[in-house]
Design a protein around this motif. Structure first.
Motif, PDB file in Angstrom:
ATOM      1  N   ILE A   1      11.771  -9.228  -1.084  1.00  0.00           N
ATOM      2  CA  ILE A   1      12.756 -10.315  -1.040  1.00  0.00           C
ATOM      3  C   ILE A   1      12.393 -11.225   0.124  1.00  0.00           C
ATOM      4  CG2 ILE A   1      15.181 -10.927  -0.800  1.00  0.00           C
ATOM      5  CD1 ILE A   1      15.892  -8.251  -2.030  1.00  0.00           C
ATOM      6  N   LEU A   2      12.044 -12.453  -0.204  1.00  0.00           N
ATOM      7  CA  LEU A   2      11.558 -13.402   0.788  1.00  0.00           C
ATOM      8  C   LEU A   2      12.689 -14.271   1.314  1.00  0.00           C
ATOM      9  CD1 LEU A   2       8.350 -14.610  -1.103  1.00  0.00           C
ATOM     10  CD2 LEU A   2       8.578 -12.646   0.445  1.00  0.00           C
ATOM     11  N   GLY A   3      12.690 -14.516   2.608  1.00  0.00           N
ATOM     12  CA  GLY A   3      13.643 -15.452   3.205  1.00  0.00           C
ATOM     13  C   GLY A   3      15.081 -15.025   3.033  1.00  0.00           C
ATOM     14  N   ALA A   4      15.447 -13.852   3.564  1.00  0.00           N
ATOM     15  CA  ALA A   4      16.791 -13.310   3.345  1.00  0.00           C
ATOM     16  C   ALA A   4      17.654 -13.350   4.593  1.00  0.00           C
ATOM     17  CB  ALA A   4      16.695 -11.876   2.816  1.00  0.00           C
ATOM     18  N   GLY A   5      17.431 -14.349   5.476  1.00  0.00           N
ATOM     19  CA  GLY A   5      18.316 -14.551   6.616  1.00  0.00           C
ATOM     20  C   GLY A   5      19.455 -15.479   6.225  1.00  0.00           C
ATOM     21  N   PHE A   6      19.719 -16.496   7.033  1.00  0.00           N
ATOM     22  CA  PHE A   6      20.742 -17.461   6.623  1.00  0.00           C
ATOM     23  C   PHE A   6      20.103 -18.711   6.026  1.00  0.00           C
ATOM     24  CE2 PHE A   6      24.372 -20.007   6.210  1.00  0.00           C
ATOM     25  CZ  PHE A   6      25.474 -19.160   6.281  1.00  0.00           C
ATOM     26  N   ASP A   7      19.244 -19.366   6.807  1.00  0.00           N
ATOM     27  CA  ASP A   7      18.510 -20.486   6.221  1.00  0.00           C
ATOM     28  C   ASP A   7      17.045 -20.375   6.636  1.00  0.00           C
ATOM     29  OD1 ASP A   7      19.722 -20.982   8.741  1.00  0.00           O
ATOM     30  OD2 ASP A   7      19.642 -23.135   8.493  1.00  0.00           O
ATOM     31  N   PRO A   8      16.218 -19.843   5.711  1.00  0.00           N
ATOM     32  CA  PRO A   8      16.506 -19.502   4.317  1.00  0.00           C
ATOM     33  C   PRO A   8      17.269 -18.184   4.171  1.00  0.00           C
ATOM     34  CG  PRO A   8      14.263 -18.906   4.818  1.00  0.00           C
ATOM     35  CD  PRO A   8      14.793 -19.607   6.046  1.00  0.00           C
ATOM     36  N   GLY A   9      17.896 -18.034   3.022  1.00  0.00           N
ATOM     37  CA  GLY A   9      18.608 -16.814   2.686  1.00  0.00           C
ATOM     38  C   GLY A   9      19.958 -17.108   2.083  1.00  0.00           C
ATOM     39  N   VAL A  10      20.996 -17.113   2.931  1.00  0.00           N
ATOM     40  CA  VAL A  10      22.346 -17.348   2.443  1.00  0.00           C
ATOM     41  C   VAL A  10      22.455 -18.728   1.794  1.00  0.00           C
ATOM     42  CG1 VAL A  10      24.771 -17.537   3.089  1.00  0.00           C
ATOM     43  CG2 VAL A  10      23.352 -15.764   4.116  1.00  0.00           C
ATOM     44  N   VAL A  11      21.796 -19.733   2.387  1.00  0.00           N
ATOM     45  CA  VAL A  11      21.889 -21.075   1.793  1.00  0.00           C
ATOM     46  C   VAL A  11      21.254 -21.104   0.410  1.00  0.00           C
ATOM     47  CG1 VAL A  11      22.068 -22.279   4.005  1.00  0.00           C
ATOM     48  CG2 VAL A  11      19.809 -21.917   2.986  1.00  0.00           C
ATOM     49  N   ASN A  12      20.239 -20.267   0.178  1.00  0.00           N
ATOM     50  CA  ASN A  12      19.658 -20.148  -1.165  1.00  0.00           C
ATOM     51  C   ASN A  12      20.648 -19.484  -2.117  1.00  0.00           C
ATOM     52  OD1 ASN A  12      17.568 -20.020   1.009  1.00  0.00           O
ATOM     53  ND2 ASN A  12      16.145 -20.169  -0.699  1.00  0.00           N
TER      54      ASN A  12
ATOM     55  N   GLU B   1       0.816  -1.220   0.000  1.00  0.00           N
ATOM     56  CA  GLU B   1       0.000   0.000   0.000  1.00  0.00           C
ATOM     57  C   GLU B   1       0.845   1.264   0.000  1.00  0.00           C
ATOM     58  OE1 GLU B   1      -3.634   2.059   2.576  1.00  0.00           O
ATOM     59  OE2 GLU B   1      -3.382  -0.130   2.533  1.00  0.00           O
ATOM     60  N   THR B   2       2.000   1.226   0.668  1.00  0.00           N
ATOM     61  CA  THR B   2       2.817   2.442   0.801  1.00  0.00           C
ATOM     62  C   THR B   2       3.958   2.525  -0.208  1.00  0.00           C
ATOM     63  OG1 THR B   2       4.264   1.392   2.443  1.00  0.00           O
ATOM     64  CG2 THR B   2       2.333   2.574   3.280  1.00  0.00           C
ATOM     65  N   GLY B   3       4.260   1.415  -0.905  1.00  0.00           N
ATOM     66  CA  GLY B   3       5.351   1.432  -1.875  1.00  0.00           C
ATOM     67  C   GLY B   3       6.706   1.085  -1.305  1.00  0.00           C
ATOM     68  N   SER B   4       6.746   0.653  -0.063  1.00  0.00           N
ATOM     69  CA  SER B   4       8.022   0.285   0.558  1.00  0.00           C
ATOM     70  C   SER B   4       8.504  -1.071   0.075  1.00  0.00           C
ATOM     71  CB  SER B   4       7.859   0.241   2.089  1.00  0.00           C
ATOM     72  OG  SER B   4       9.014  -0.305   2.703  1.00  0.00           O
ATOM     73  N   ALA B   5       9.812  -1.212  -0.104  1.00  0.00           N
ATOM     74  CA  ALA B   5      10.397  -2.536  -0.321  1.00  0.00           C
ATOM     75  C   ALA B   5      10.204  -3.366   0.946  1.00  0.00           C
ATOM     76  CB  ALA B   5      11.878  -2.412  -0.655  1.00  0.00           C
ATOM     77  N   TYR B   6      10.154  -4.677   0.770  1.00  0.00           N
ATOM     78  CA  TYR B   6       9.858  -5.595   1.879  1.00  0.00           C
ATOM     79  C   TYR B   6      10.916  -6.695   1.922  1.00  0.00           C
ATOM     80  CZ  TYR B   6       7.480  -9.452   4.331  1.00  0.00           C
ATOM     81  OH  TYR B   6       7.163 -10.493   5.192  1.00  0.00           O
ATOM     82  N   ILE B   7      11.398  -7.005   3.128  1.00  0.00           N
ATOM     83  CA  ILE B   7      12.352  -8.107   3.314  1.00  0.00           C
ATOM     84  C   ILE B   7      11.922  -8.887   4.554  1.00  0.00           C
ATOM     85  CG2 ILE B   7      14.783  -8.778   3.454  1.00  0.00           C
ATOM     86  CD1 ILE B   7      15.507  -5.849   2.867  1.00  0.00           C
TER      87      ILE B   7
ATOM     88  N   VAL C   1      14.702  -5.020  -7.381  1.00  0.00           N
ATOM     89  CA  VAL C   1      14.231  -5.672  -8.604  1.00  0.00           C
ATOM     90  C   VAL C   1      12.781  -5.356  -8.951  1.00  0.00           C
ATOM     91  CG1 VAL C   1      15.907  -7.547  -8.545  1.00  0.00           C
ATOM     92  CG2 VAL C   1      13.781  -7.762  -7.228  1.00  0.00           C
ATOM     93  N   LYS C   2      12.074  -4.640  -8.076  1.00  0.00           N
ATOM     94  CA  LYS C   2      10.703  -4.175  -8.340  1.00  0.00           C
ATOM     95  C   LYS C   2       9.711  -5.318  -8.539  1.00  0.00           C
ATOM     96  CE  LYS C   2      12.422   0.025  -8.509  1.00  0.00           C
ATOM     97  NZ  LYS C   2      12.310   0.924  -7.339  1.00  0.00           N
ATOM     98  N   LYS C   3       9.960  -6.431  -7.871  1.00  0.00           N
ATOM     99  CA  LYS C   3       9.031  -7.566  -7.919  1.00  0.00           C
ATOM    100  C   LYS C   3       9.325  -8.459  -6.719  1.00  0.00           C
ATOM    101  CE  LYS C   3      12.094 -10.208 -10.995  1.00  0.00           C
ATOM    102  NZ  LYS C   3      12.192 -10.927 -12.296  1.00  0.00           N
ATOM    103  N   MET C   4       8.500  -9.482  -6.510  1.00  0.00           N
ATOM    104  CA  MET C   4       8.706 -10.426  -5.417  1.00  0.00           C
ATOM    105  C   MET C   4       9.609 -11.566  -5.879  1.00  0.00           C
ATOM    106  SD  MET C   4       5.920 -12.742  -3.295  1.00  0.00           S
ATOM    107  CE  MET C   4       5.265 -11.365  -2.350  1.00  0.00           C
ATOM    108  N   VAL C   5      10.656 -11.855  -5.093  1.00  0.00           N
ATOM    109  CA  VAL C   5      11.594 -12.922  -5.428  1.00  0.00           C
ATOM    110  C   VAL C   5      12.039 -13.633  -4.149  1.00  0.00           C
ATOM    111  CG1 VAL C   5      12.518 -11.869  -7.532  1.00  0.00           C
ATOM    112  CG2 VAL C   5      13.539 -11.313  -5.318  1.00  0.00           C
ATOM    113  N   ASN C   6      12.488 -14.860  -4.323  1.00  0.00           N
ATOM    114  CA  ASN C   6      13.265 -15.548  -3.296  1.00  0.00           C
ATOM    115  C   ASN C   6      14.745 -15.339  -3.613  1.00  0.00           C
ATOM    116  OD1 ASN C   6      10.528 -17.235  -3.475  1.00  0.00           O
ATOM    117  ND2 ASN C   6      11.397 -17.478  -1.416  1.00  0.00           N
TER     118      ASN C   6
END
Length: 405
Positions: free
Chosen positions: A148-159, A105-111, A375-380
């Motif tokens: 950007i979904l799952g951007a910790g370590f696992d999930p995240g770095v391992v991905n 709704e506000t246009g903020s990036a999400y992690i 990237v202006k879209k939802m990604v893992n």
């Protein structure tokens, strides 16, 4: 374009680390805010940052706000008032959808660092991302929202490790075994390393990706001993985990499994709690007529994971064992990171479990702020170019090692 204002939501152990990392890199952002239901917990984090002298620019301090992350209108108002353009979600996974809605709704990036869950549902049918997050992909793309979904370590770095291996070391991938062991000791009789409620909800059944299909197995029914770098031989158990659910969709591999290390003592304690019903998320009524959720009672009785940090000694080792082919030859490759509990405490007054989750999420925020991952879209994470992420993490305290076996 000016530097982007960032909102860090949550004041638990992982947020504690993330706030330190924001302070260490505060020259890369505009205004930085830390928000939670508990102002006291936020204040404790800021006191820790001051103790460790972790502000890069000492004239630019993190500001705190109080917020209920489940209240979408309240979230939207806060984000608009503060002109937030990057939101890092480190509150309970029960809040993911409300925070994501506010960002859209506000246009903020999400992690975030984990898949959304509903309090009354445990281990839903896979792939878990399809139940909640991925249903918002089209809306994110339509509104040019970076999520950007799952951007910790696992999930995240391992991905990112899988993406890096695919990019540099493999033509084809057969199997991916993600392995996570904590060889440290905190001296307490029994404790989880992060939110006990979320931790135990993972261990209901095992959804794993075998021969290109979902397979469900009983929890802790399969184990093996693996000889890890630095920490040596450790017993690991086949477990369901977030990253399998996106990797099975985004990476062409026959089997993708997640293994976690547990001591015999941990397994014994877990089995007792489980077998007498104390890990249930379903309410029960006491003889006095009080309705309680057993899992929440266990959480209240166990140590707060944040309190473990001063006593922790030893190391963690987390990585991916990948088997495939390169130039027509079979290749077995390990990509991993080792983290020392004591090092983490000396730098940010945290233990390594929180450190390895909280540092990468701020690396992702930095890459959004710089444009590399905006990237202006939802990604893992595995859908993004991994090299700048891993390079940045090395500078931030998490190094990556590789070996061909």
């Amino acid at each position: 374009m000016g530097k982007r204002n960032i909102l860090l939501l949550g004041a638990g152990g992982v947020s504690h680390v993330a706030a330190h990392k924001l302070a260490q890199n505060n020259d890369l952002f505009g205004d930085i805010y830390l928000a939670s239901r508990s102002l006291e917990n936020c204040e404790q984090i800021l006191e820790s940052i001051e103790r460790k002298k972790n502000y890069k620019n000492t004239s630019k301090k993190i500001q705190i706000r109080q917020i209920d992350a489940l209240n979408i209108p309240e979230m939207v108002k806060l984000m608009k008032d503060l002109k937030i353009s990057i939101t890092v979600n480190l509150v309970s996974v029960f809040c993911n959808m409300s925070i994501l809605e506010a960002c859209i709704e506000t246009g903020s990036a999400y992690i975030d660092t984990a898949i959304h869950e509903e309090p009354n549902k445990v281990c839903e049918d896979p792939p878990w991302y399809a139940n909640y997050e991925w249903k918002r992909k089209d809306r994110c793309q339509d509104k040019c929202i970076t999520a950007i979904l799952g951007a910790g370590f696992d999930p995240g770095v391992v991905n990112a490790y899988v993406a890096y291996a695919k990019r540099h070391f493999f033509d084809d991938i057969d199997t991916i075994d993600i392995m996570d062991v904590n060889a440290g000791n905190h001296g307490r009789y029994f404790s989880t390393n992060f939110d006990p409620e979320i931790n135990f909800r993972e261990f209901v059944k095992v959804w794993t990706w075998i021969d290109r299909q979902w397979v469900c197995k009983p929890i802790h029914s399969e184990k093996k001993v693996y000889d890890f770098p630095v920490v040596g031989k450790q017993t690991i158990y086949l477990t369901g985990h977030d990253e399998i659910h996106s990797l099975s969709k985004n990476i062409d591999a026959n089997s993708i499994r997640f293994w976690m290390g547990f001591s015999d003592h941990y397994i014994n304690c877990f089995n007792v709690l489980k077998n007498i019903g104390l890990l249930s998320e379903k309410p029960v009524r006491t003889a006095e007529g009080v309705e309680v959720v057993p899992l929440k009672v266990v959480k209240a009785c166990l140590p707060d994971p944040k309190t473990l940090a001063p006593y922790y000694r030893g190391k963690t080792c987390i990585g991916d064992l990948i088997v495939g082919t390169k130039d027509g030859h079979r290749k077995e490759f390990l990509i991993y990171s080792v983290c020392d509990h004591r090092f983490c405490y000396e730098e940010v007054e945290s233990q390594a479990i929180s450190y390895t989750a909280g540092t990468p999420v701020i690396a992702a925020a930095i890459l959004i702020a710089k444009g590399d991952w905006d990237v202006k879209k939802m990604v893992n994470v595995e859908e993004l170019v991994p090299d700048p992420y891993l390079d940045l993490l090395k500078d931030m305290g998490i190094s990556t090692e590789t070996m061909t076996i």
